[in-house]
Write an enzyme that holds these catalytic residues in place. Structure first.
Site, PDB file in Angstrom:
ATOM      1  N   ILE A 260     -31.374  24.381  11.973  1.00  0.00           N
ATOM      2  CA  ILE A 260     -30.959  23.124  11.348  1.00  0.00           C
ATOM      3  C   ILE A 260     -29.516  22.788  11.751  1.00  0.00           C
ATOM      4  O   ILE A 260     -28.582  23.207  11.099  1.00  0.00           O
ATOM      5  CB  ILE A 260     -31.047  23.237   9.820  1.00  0.00           C
ATOM      6  CG1 ILE A 260     -32.481  23.611   9.418  1.00  0.00           C
ATOM      7  CG2 ILE A 260     -30.637  21.926   9.176  1.00  0.00           C
ATOM      8  CD1 ILE A 260     -32.587  23.923   7.951  1.00  0.00           C
ATOM      9  N   PRO A 261     -29.355  22.041  12.840  1.00  0.00           N
ATOM     10  CA  PRO A 261     -28.022  21.648  13.322  1.00  0.00           C
ATOM     11  C   PRO A 261     -27.387  20.624  12.399  1.00  0.00           C
ATOM     12  O   PRO A 261     -27.381  19.436  12.692  1.00  0.00           O
ATOM     13  CB  PRO A 261     -28.310  21.076  14.707  1.00  0.00           C
ATOM     14  CG  PRO A 261     -29.719  20.553  14.635  1.00  0.00           C
ATOM     15  CD  PRO A 261     -30.425  21.451  13.642  1.00  0.00           C
ATOM     16  N   CYS A 262     -26.838  21.081  11.296  1.00  0.00           N
ATOM     17  CA  CYS A 262     -26.255  20.163  10.311  1.00  0.00           C
ATOM     18  C   CYS A 262     -25.107  19.376  10.944  1.00  0.00           C
ATOM     19  O   CYS A 262     -24.746  18.313  10.459  1.00  0.00           O
ATOM     20  CB  CYS A 262     -25.766  20.953   9.099  1.00  0.00           C
ATOM     21  SG  CYS A 262     -24.944  22.480   9.546  1.00  0.00           S
ATOM     22  N   TYR A 263     -24.547  19.898  12.024  1.00  0.00           N
ATOM     23  CA  TYR A 263     -23.430  19.194  12.657  1.00  0.00           C
ATOM     24  C   TYR A 263     -23.907  17.928  13.352  1.00  0.00           C
ATOM     25  O   TYR A 263     -23.116  17.051  13.673  1.00  0.00           O
ATOM     26  CB  TYR A 263     -22.733  20.136  13.651  1.00  0.00           C
ATOM     27  CG  TYR A 263     -23.619  20.578  14.787  1.00  0.00           C
ATOM     28  CD1 TYR A 263     -24.343  21.760  14.669  1.00  0.00           C
ATOM     29  CD2 TYR A 263     -23.718  19.820  15.944  1.00  0.00           C
ATOM     30  CE1 TYR A 263     -25.159  22.166  15.705  1.00  0.00           C
ATOM     31  CE2 TYR A 263     -24.515  20.228  16.991  1.00  0.00           C
ATOM     32  CZ  TYR A 263     -25.246  21.396  16.870  1.00  0.00           C
ATOM     33  OH  TYR A 263     -26.053  21.790  17.893  1.00  0.00           O
TER      34      TYR A 263
ATOM     35  N   VAL B 100     -25.769  15.894  11.890  1.00  0.00           N
ATOM     36  CA  VAL B 100     -25.967  14.943  10.796  1.00  0.00           C
ATOM     37  C   VAL B 100     -24.603  14.459  10.302  1.00  0.00           C
ATOM     38  O   VAL B 100     -23.770  15.253   9.883  1.00  0.00           O
ATOM     39  CB  VAL B 100     -26.731  15.604   9.645  1.00  0.00           C
ATOM     40  CG1 VAL B 100     -27.038  14.584   8.575  1.00  0.00           C
ATOM     41  CG2 VAL B 100     -28.027  16.221  10.163  1.00  0.00           C
TER      42      VAL B 100
END
Length: 104
Positions: free
Chosen positions: A52-55, A57
């Site tokens: 989950i590449p929150c970066y 988002v």
DNA sequence: GGCGTGACTTATA
DNA sequence: ATATAAGCCACGC
């Protein structure tokens, strides 16, 4: 149990490399345009930071929140740049160019 | 189930 | 452009 979370995670995981998506965008793709806050919460939980590449988002402004420092405000930029994403002098991302529409 | 809070977004002043 | 207010859903107590 996380019907909403699973949706959000699935969407975030589907964000292609070299593109970024806003909370509202993820929320919308997740199925609910009002999940913007939940998206932030889901990413906060970030049970799978490797998937989950929150970066990728960011807010609808292509900017990050002052508390988004999940490891360093500069980290986010570094990660996005590593994906081939450019930043403006305002420290924002060109949503018109890198904004993921969810079409692929 | 209710109350308070939040890595958001939109609208109004 | 900055500051408030309201709305949405989920988590923790």
């Amino acid at each position: 149990m996380a019907n909403s979370f699973d949706r959000i995670y699935a969407v975030v995981k589907k964000i292609p490399r070299g593109t970024v998506a806003s909370y509202g965008q993820v929320a919308l793709l997740a199925g609910n345009p009002r999940w913007a806050r939940v998206v932030g919460y889901a990413l906060h939980a970030n049970p799978d930071p490797e998937g989950i590449p929150c970066y990728r988002v960011v807010t609808k402004d292509g900017r990050t929140s002052p508390a988004f420092a999940f490891g360093g405000a500069d980290i986010q930029r570094a990660l996005l740049e590593a994906d081939g994403i450019e930043f403006t002098e305002d420290g924002r991302v060109d949503m018109a160019k890198y904004g993921w529409t969810g079409l692929g």
